[in-house]
Design a protein around this motif. Structure first.
Motif, PDB file in Angstrom:
ATOM      1  N   MET A 160       0.882  -1.303   0.154  1.00  0.00           N
ATOM      2  CA  MET A 160       0.002  -0.006  -0.038  1.00  0.00           C
ATOM      3  C   MET A 160       0.904   1.144   0.026  1.00  0.00           C
ATOM      4  O   MET A 160       0.586   2.111  -0.586  1.00  0.00           O
ATOM      5  CB  MET A 160      -0.855   0.010   1.061  1.00  0.00           C
ATOM      6  N   LEU A 161       1.928   1.095   0.795  1.00  0.00           N
ATOM      7  CA  LEU A 161       2.849   2.443   0.948  1.00  0.00           C
ATOM      8  C   LEU A 161       3.455   2.641  -0.509  1.00  0.00           C
ATOM      9  O   LEU A 161       3.424   3.759  -0.904  1.00  0.00           O
ATOM     10  CB  LEU A 161       3.973   2.248   1.954  1.00  0.00           C
ATOM     11  N   TRP A 162       3.969   1.694  -1.092  1.00  0.00           N
ATOM     12  CA  TRP A 162       4.646   1.663  -2.465  1.00  0.00           C
ATOM     13  C   TRP A 162       3.626   2.279  -3.536  1.00  0.00           C
ATOM     14  O   TRP A 162       4.025   2.937  -4.496  1.00  0.00           O
ATOM     15  CB  TRP A 162       5.389   0.775  -2.931  1.00  0.00           C
ATOM     16  N   HIS A 163       2.605   1.737  -3.449  1.00  0.00           N
ATOM     17  CA  HIS A 163       1.361   2.032  -4.294  1.00  0.00           C
ATOM     18  C   HIS A 163       0.972   3.465  -3.954  1.00  0.00           C
ATOM     19  O   HIS A 163       0.720   4.108  -5.165  1.00  0.00           O
ATOM     20  CB  HIS A 163       0.145   1.156  -4.397  1.00  0.00           C
ATOM     21  N   GLY A 164       0.773   3.802  -2.908  1.00  0.00           N
ATOM     22  CA  GLY A 164       0.538   5.264  -2.639  1.00  0.00           C
ATOM     23  C   GLY A 164       1.526   6.362  -3.414  1.00  0.00           C
ATOM     24  O   GLY A 164       1.300   7.169  -3.937  1.00  0.00           O
ATOM     25  N   VAL A 165       2.984   5.914  -2.927  1.00  0.00           N
ATOM     26  CA  VAL A 165       4.094   6.798  -3.323  1.00  0.00           C
ATOM     27  C   VAL A 165       4.042   6.786  -4.758  1.00  0.00           C
ATOM     28  O   VAL A 165       4.349   7.935  -5.402  1.00  0.00           O
ATOM     29  CB  VAL A 165       5.344   6.422  -2.600  1.00  0.00           C
ATOM     30  N   GLY A 166       3.770   5.898  -5.438  1.00  0.00           N
ATOM     31  CA  GLY A 166       3.842   5.570  -6.728  1.00  0.00           C
ATOM     32  C   GLY A 166       2.850   6.512  -7.522  1.00  0.00           C
ATOM     33  O   GLY A 166       2.919   7.022  -8.514  1.00  0.00           O
ATOM     34  N   GLY A 167       1.646   6.411  -6.936  1.00  0.00           N
ATOM     35  CA  GLY A 167       0.446   6.944  -7.365  1.00  0.00           C
ATOM     36  C   GLY A 167       0.662   8.610  -7.502  1.00  0.00           C
ATOM     37  O   GLY A 167       0.583   9.317  -8.479  1.00  0.00           O
ATOM     38  N   VAL A 168       1.592   9.138  -6.308  1.00  0.00           N
ATOM     39  CA  VAL A 168       1.503  10.520  -6.419  1.00  0.00           C
ATOM     40  C   VAL A 168       2.779  10.693  -7.514  1.00  0.00           C
ATOM     41  O   VAL A 168       2.914  11.934  -8.068  1.00  0.00           O
ATOM     42  CB  VAL A 168       2.401  10.859  -4.879  1.00  0.00           C
ATOM     43  N   VAL A 169       3.946   9.880  -7.512  1.00  0.00           N
ATOM     44  CA  VAL A 169       4.938   9.992  -8.586  1.00  0.00           C
ATOM     45  C   VAL A 169       4.408  10.101 -10.004  1.00  0.00           C
ATOM     46  O   VAL A 169       4.676  10.964 -10.713  1.00  0.00           O
ATOM     47  CB  VAL A 169       5.903   8.998  -8.296  1.00  0.00           C
ATOM     48  N   LEU A 170       3.453   9.228 -10.446  1.00  0.00           N
ATOM     49  CA  LEU A 170       2.678   9.218 -11.552  1.00  0.00           C
ATOM     50  C   LEU A 170       1.916  10.359 -11.925  1.00  0.00           C
ATOM     51  O   LEU A 170       1.978  10.855 -12.981  1.00  0.00           O
ATOM     52  CB  LEU A 170       1.945   7.865 -11.797  1.00  0.00           C
ATOM     53  N   LEU A 171       1.304  11.020 -10.986  1.00  0.00           N
ATOM     54  CA  LEU A 171       0.451  12.163 -10.924  1.00  0.00           C
ATOM     55  C   LEU A 171       1.558  13.425 -11.410  1.00  0.00           C
ATOM     56  O   LEU A 171       1.099  14.003 -12.380  1.00  0.00           O
ATOM     57  CB  LEU A 171      -0.056  12.286  -9.669  1.00  0.00           C
ATOM     58  N   GLY A 172       2.430  13.219 -10.753  1.00  0.00           N
ATOM     59  CA  GLY A 172       3.523  14.390 -10.996  1.00  0.00           C
ATOM     60  C   GLY A 172       4.104  14.242 -12.464  1.00  0.00           C
ATOM     61  O   GLY A 172       4.058  15.074 -13.202  1.00  0.00           O
ATOM     62  N   ALA A 173       4.414  13.046 -12.850  1.00  0.00           N
ATOM     63  CA  ALA A 173       4.936  12.800 -13.966  1.00  0.00           C
ATOM     64  C   ALA A 173       3.777  13.041 -15.130  1.00  0.00           C
ATOM     65  O   ALA A 173       4.368  13.592 -16.381  1.00  0.00           O
ATOM     66  CB  ALA A 173       5.314  11.205 -14.329  1.00  0.00           C
ATOM     67  N   ILE A 174       2.391  12.516 -15.017  1.00  0.00           N
ATOM     68  CA  ILE A 174       1.671  12.972 -16.029  1.00  0.00           C
ATOM     69  C   ILE A 174       1.382  14.454 -16.267  1.00  0.00           C
ATOM     70  O   ILE A 174       1.165  15.099 -17.261  1.00  0.00           O
ATOM     71  CB  ILE A 174       0.412  12.071 -15.705  1.00  0.00           C
ATOM     72  N   VAL A 175       1.335  15.150 -15.042  1.00  0.00           N
ATOM     73  CA  VAL A 175       1.071  16.513 -15.044  1.00  0.00           C
ATOM     74  C   VAL A 175       2.383  17.153 -15.805  1.00  0.00           C
ATOM     75  O   VAL A 175       2.244  18.192 -16.555  1.00  0.00           O
ATOM     76  CB  VAL A 175       0.806  17.166 -13.778  1.00  0.00           C
ATOM     77  N   GLY A 176       3.454  16.695 -15.467  1.00  0.00           N
ATOM     78  CA  GLY A 176       4.701  17.151 -16.199  1.00  0.00           C
ATOM     79  C   GLY A 176       4.705  16.816 -17.626  1.00  0.00           C
ATOM     80  O   GLY A 176       5.016  17.703 -18.437  1.00  0.00           O
ATOM     81  N   MET A 177       4.003  15.762 -17.930  1.00  0.00           N
ATOM     82  CA  MET A 177       4.196  15.450 -19.514  1.00  0.00           C
ATOM     83  C   MET A 177       3.097  16.378 -20.189  1.00  0.00           C
ATOM     84  O   MET A 177       3.336  16.785 -21.230  1.00  0.00           O
ATOM     85  CB  MET A 177       3.602  14.086 -19.610  1.00  0.00           C
ATOM     86  N   MET A 178       2.205  16.880 -19.499  1.00  0.00           N
ATOM     87  CA  MET A 178       0.927  17.615 -20.221  1.00  0.00           C
ATOM     88  C   MET A 178       1.533  19.129 -20.310  1.00  0.00           C
ATOM     89  O   MET A 178       1.436  19.932 -21.404  1.00  0.00           O
ATOM     90  CB  MET A 178      -0.092  17.771 -19.178  1.00  0.00           C
ATOM     91  N   VAL A 179       2.308  19.460 -19.321  1.00  0.00           N
ATOM     92  CA  VAL A 179       2.849  20.788 -19.468  1.00  0.00           C
ATOM     93  C   VAL A 179       4.036  20.847 -20.206  1.00  0.00           C
ATOM     94  O   VAL A 179       4.002  21.731 -21.310  1.00  0.00           O
ATOM     95  CB  VAL A 179       3.593  21.255 -17.907  1.00  0.00           C
ATOM     96  N   TRP A 180       4.883  19.980 -20.536  1.00  0.00           N
ATOM     97  CA  TRP A 180       5.947  19.500 -21.553  1.00  0.00           C
ATOM     98  C   TRP A 180       5.290  19.543 -22.844  1.00  0.00           C
ATOM     99  O   TRP A 180       5.740  20.293 -24.003  1.00  0.00           O
ATOM    100  CB  TRP A 180       6.708  18.185 -21.245  1.00  0.00           C
ATOM    101  N   ARG A 181       4.133  18.889 -22.779  1.00  0.00           N
ATOM    102  CA  ARG A 181       3.277  18.946 -24.166  1.00  0.00           C
ATOM    103  C   ARG A 181       2.839  20.114 -24.632  1.00  0.00           C
ATOM    104  O   ARG A 181       2.880  20.430 -25.881  1.00  0.00           O
ATOM    105  CB  ARG A 181       2.102  17.608 -24.072  1.00  0.00           C
ATOM    106  N   GLY A 182       2.166  20.789 -23.638  1.00  0.00           N
ATOM    107  CA  GLY A 182       1.620  22.341 -24.027  1.00  0.00           C
ATOM    108  C   GLY A 182       2.747  23.259 -24.480  1.00  0.00           C
ATOM    109  O   GLY A 182       2.550  23.824 -25.473  1.00  0.00           O
ATOM    110  N   TYR A 183       3.977  22.983 -23.777  1.00  0.00           N
ATOM    111  CA  TYR A 183       5.065  24.036 -24.355  1.00  0.00           C
ATOM    112  C   TYR A 183       5.341  23.632 -25.832  1.00  0.00           C
ATOM    113  O   TYR A 183       5.725  24.529 -26.740  1.00  0.00           O
ATOM    114  CB  TYR A 183       6.192  23.857 -23.639  1.00  0.00           C
ATOM    115  N   GLN A 184       5.536  22.387 -26.059  1.00  0.00           N
ATOM    116  CA  GLN A 184       5.668  21.569 -27.438  1.00  0.00           C
ATOM    117  C   GLN A 184       4.527  22.294 -28.545  1.00  0.00           C
ATOM    118  O   GLN A 184       4.821  22.841 -29.587  1.00  0.00           O
ATOM    119  CB  GLN A 184       5.855  20.249 -27.640  1.00  0.00           C
TER     120      GLN A 184
END
Length: 201
Positions: free
Chosen positions: A115-139
């Motif tokens: 549960m701990l790793w799944h929770g931490v991974g969820g937050v990491v993936l949230l950050g990665a997906i939002v980061g990808m959206m921002v990166w995609r927007g700049y492009q």
């Protein structure tokens, strides 16, 4: 957290350990996955469009490169928005999780560690997906707005790397439901000694 509130919520939980019949988090997870995979997939098709153009012409498919990039962009925006709700629902449902002690997953982790790793991974993936959206927007709107190929290859490869992270993260989630029975209605009824065939009619 307020023990009185937790007691009130736990009094209303059903056979799956949640105050509602169908878990929300797994459904939102699959929506997030679908949107992200479609976003990267269409951007890959758009990036490789010059190679695929004869195939589209042969099949009489009226495709333009910019349309593929439009689908990639809007799906990435939707994935970033939905992922906030996915992570929020996941944390809510993880707070209500009642998992067996002394059981280990196929990866050798106990329920709490999973549960701990799944929770931490969820937050990491949230950050990665939002980061990808921002990166995609700049492009899309600044860096490559006048170029026919709207995405950088580094962006595409980063998306494929995130696919790998999603696989690992999703496997942890599958362990929670499949091996530990977290919010799994049939598993919970079996642990209580009830017959799911009778209880779920």
């Amino acid at each position: 957290m307020n023990p009185e509130l937790l007691e009130r919520v736990s009094a209303q939980v059903g056979a799956n350990g949640l105050p509602y019949t169908i878990p929300i988090h797994p459904n939102l997870v699959h929506l997030t996955l679908g949107l992200f995979i479609v976003a990267i997939g269409f951007d890959i098709v758009g990036a490789l469009f010059p190679l695929e153009k004869p195939v589209f012409k042969l099949l009489a498919i009226p495709a333009t490169r910019s349309n593929f990039f439009d689908v990639g962009w809007y799906n990435m925006v939707a994935a970033a928005i939905v992922t906030f709700f996915t992570v929020a629902a996941g944390f809510y449902e993880i707070m209500l999780a009642d998992s067996p002690a002394g059981v280990k997953s196929a990866w050798g982790l106990e329920a709490f560690e999973t549960m701990l790793w799944h929770g931490v991974g969820g937050v990491v993936l949230l950050g990665a997906i939002v980061g990808m959206m921002v990166w995609r927007g700049y492009q899309r709107f600044i860096w490559r707005k006048d170029l026919s190929r709207q995405v950088q290859w580094s962006y595409v490869f980063a998306g494929l790397f995130i696919f790998g992270l999603m696989f690992v993260h999703g496997t942890l989630g599958a362990h929670l439901a499949g091996e530990f029975g977290v919010h799994n209605t049939a598993d919970h009824l079996l642990r209580l000694g009830a017959d799911p065939n009778v209880s779920l009619r």
